[in-house]
Design an enzyme around this catalytic site. Structure first.
Site, short mmCIF file in Angstrom:
data_model
loop_
_atom_site.label_atom_id
_atom_site.label_comp_id
_atom_site.label_asym_id
_atom_site.label_seq_id
_atom_site.Cartn_x
_atom_site.Cartn_y
_atom_site.Cartn_z
N ASP A 161 -7.07 -14.47 7.78
CA ASP A 161 -5.79 -14.30 7.06
C ASP A 161 -4.72 -15.28 7.53
O ASP A 161 -3.58 -14.89 7.82
CB ASP A 161 -5.28 -12.85 7.20
N ASP A 189 -1.69 -13.07 0.95
CA ASP A 189 -2.23 -11.98 1.75
C ASP A 189 -2.69 -12.57 3.08
O ASP A 189 -3.85 -12.92 3.25
CB ASP A 189 -3.40 -11.30 1.02
N ASP A 195 -5.22 -13.40 -3.97
CA ASP A 195 -4.75 -13.31 -2.58
C ASP A 195 -4.93 -14.68 -1.92
O ASP A 195 -6.05 -15.10 -1.63
CB ASP A 195 -5.53 -12.24 -1.80
N GLU A 198 -9.79 -13.22 -2.97
CA GLU A 198 -9.03 -13.71 -1.80
C GLU A 198 -9.74 -14.92 -1.18
O GLU A 198 -10.95 -14.88 -0.94
CB GLU A 198 -8.89 -12.59 -0.75
N HIS A 245 -11.90 -14.22 1.94
CA HIS A 245 -13.07 -13.36 1.73
C HIS A 245 -14.22 -14.14 1.11
O HIS A 245 -15.38 -13.93 1.47
CB HIS A 245 -12.70 -12.18 0.84
N LYS A 289 -15.07 -8.41 -0.54
CA LYS A 289 -15.12 -8.96 0.83
C LYS A 289 -16.53 -8.70 1.35
O LYS A 289 -17.06 -7.60 1.13
CB LYS A 289 -14.06 -8.26 1.70
N MET A 316 2.61 -5.65 -7.85
CA MET A 316 1.29 -5.09 -7.52
C MET A 316 1.44 -4.04 -6.43
O MET A 316 2.27 -4.16 -5.54
CB MET A 316 0.38 -6.23 -7.04
N GLU A 323 -11.05 -6.25 -5.49
CA GLU A 323 -11.08 -7.30 -4.46
C GLU A 323 -12.36 -7.19 -3.64
O GLU A 323 -12.64 -6.14 -3.05
CB GLU A 323 -9.84 -7.15 -3.56
N ASP A 356 2.32 1.72 3.41
CA ASP A 356 3.21 0.70 3.97
C ASP A 356 4.65 1.17 3.80
O ASP A 356 5.53 0.82 4.57
CB ASP A 356 3.09 -0.64 3.24
N HIS A 380 0.88 -1.17 0.00
CA HIS A 380 0.00 0.00 0.00
C HIS A 380 0.91 1.21 0.00
O HIS A 380 2.02 1.14 0.56
CB HIS A 380 -0.83 0.08 1.27
N ASP A 411 -12.33 -12.39 9.21
CA ASP A 411 -11.24 -12.61 8.25
C ASP A 411 -9.96 -12.98 9.01
O ASP A 411 -9.35 -12.13 9.65
CB ASP A 411 -11.03 -11.31 7.46
#
Ligand code: GLT
Ligand code: MN
Ligand code: MN
Length: 397
Positions: free
Chosen positions: A264, A294, A252, A224, A227, A190, A95, A188, A64, A61, A262
């Site tokens: 992950d 992810d 993802d 993902e 998700h 969710k 990406m 994406e 980040d 991102h 979620d």
């Protein structure tokens, strides 16, 4: 005790196209109930370590890498050091994406906010983020609308939210075209979290939405695992439909227990059979995209645990890839699959085995005498086929 990674056939290499977000391996373990449990790992350290572990790339991102309040001089230094580390290691940035969910400004939505000032700011932030993505060589730009949802339907019509989201994606496509950027967008989905309900909650909703855009050719999907499973859906079916439509731009990978928030979790740490069918789907299709993880290391882990998490994510993918090869090499499975193939390709009398409409074929089908009793009583042998598959996964075949 330091983990020793085995040097065997499942050793990740850049050619396998494994990638991780800075926010994944670098996740300090904060959750709604507790603070960070690991120190922040710098972007440079992440790049060096991912390269050492055999990854192909790193994703990010905007924030980040570059904090939201960084000055021009700070931004310049951060980018110089980061691109230096990429050059030294050969790691790529395939990406990038925008953080449109962390800052309180987005609490009521970003592209779908009722406040036009927030919608315009979300565009500003995303355009700058696209500039950064292109500068770093990214070909795919993910749009995940973490705050594009509601807790109550009282203040927003879902139709308006969709219209605003469309306006934003159209705007960003034009921005990319105007600047001659080769970047493509991947949406994406969710179903919920962090909002009570999110708009465009599944990959299928997103796919239908894409064809209402001004430039549908520039926009695809980033499904993902977790998700789709949160919605109780079969992930491979969502990915299969995306592949069939030529819209699987990114993926993802992670793990999830059914019916939870979620999680992950590390790829293939849960639902190994689902993970196997997903790897089979991607490998059968010879899909050339990035295998992006992810997910987050367990909150119990220290930094070494975070690297274990990264290494094992890639290792599990490669183990499952070998299981897929084993599936196809298995003589009994081959027989069972050939039987299904024969059924699919055997002519139904003079009707053939694919049914393209013509007036003549319609009449022929309408008058065809079907041996229904045989069709009703036949068995398909799927118990056997599934048991063979299960035994491969259990490691006894
Ligand atoms: C966030 C989210 C992910 C998205 C990332 C992209 S951010 O971690 O949980 O599913 O892919 O914005
Ligand atoms: Mn994701
Ligand atoms: Mn997730």
């Amino acid at each position: 005790m330091r983990t020793r990674y085995p040097h065997d056939a499942y050793c990740p290499k850049p050619e396998h196209h494994f990638t991780f977000g800075l926010w994944t391996v670098g996740n300090p373990g904060r959750d709604p109930f507790g603070d960070a449990v690991r120190p922040t790992i710098s972007a440079i350290q992440i790049v060096n370590k991912l390269a050492e572990l055999g990854a192909y790339g790193v994703c990010l991102h905007d924030n980040d890498l570059v904090p939201m309040d960084a000055t021009a001089a700070q931004t310049e230094r951060i980018l110089r050091e980061f691109t230096g580390a990429l050059r030294e290691t050969g790691l790529k940035v395939p990406m990038a994406t925008t953080n449109l969910f962390y800052d309180p400004v987005f609490k009521e939505g970003a592209f779908t906010s009722n406040d036009a000032r927030v919608r315009a700011f979300a565009l500003q932030k995303t355009m700058k983020s696209i500039d950064l993505a292109v500068e770093l060589g990214a070909e795919t730009f993910v749009l995940w609308g973490g705050r594009e949802g509601v807790e109550t339907n009282a203040a927003k019509k879902p139709q308006d939210a969709i219209k605003r989201f469309r306006e934003a994606v159209n705007f960003l496509c034009e921005y990319a075209r105007d600047n001659h950027y080769a970047v493509k967008f991947a949406l994406e989905a969710k179903p919920n979290e962090p909002r009570g309900d999110l708009f465009l909650p599944t990959t299928g909703h997103m796919l239908a939405f894409i064809y209402t855009l001004d430039h549908p050719e520039m926009v695809g999907l980033n499904p993902e695992v977790a998700h789709e499973q949160m919605s109780g859906l079969d992930f491979s079916h969502a990915v299969g439909q995306a592949l069939e439509a030529g819209k699987l731009f990114h993926i993802d990978l992670n793990g999830q227990k059914p019916g939870r928030y979620d999680q992950d979790l590390r790829f293939a740490s849960e639902d190994q059979k689902g993970a196997f069918f997903l790897v089979k789907l991607l490998e059968d299709a010879k899909w050339s995209g990035m295998r992006h993880f992810d997910s987050h290391p367990y909150r119990t882990e220290d930094e070494q645990g975070a690297w274990d998490f990264a290494f094992y994510s890639m290792r599990s993918y490669l183990i499952l890839k070998e299981k897929v090869a084993q599936f196809y090499a298995d003589a009994e499975i081959q027989d069972l699959l050939e039987e299904q193939m024969r059924l699919a390709e055997t002519s139904v009398g003079k009707l053939g085995c694919t049914f393209q409409y013509s007036n003549r074929l319609a009449t022929a089908i309408k008058t065809h005498p079907f041996a229904l009793e045989r069709l009703r009583t036949q068995g398909f042998n799927y118990e056997r086929l599934d048991q063979c598959t299960t035994e491969i996964l259990m490691g006894i075949r």
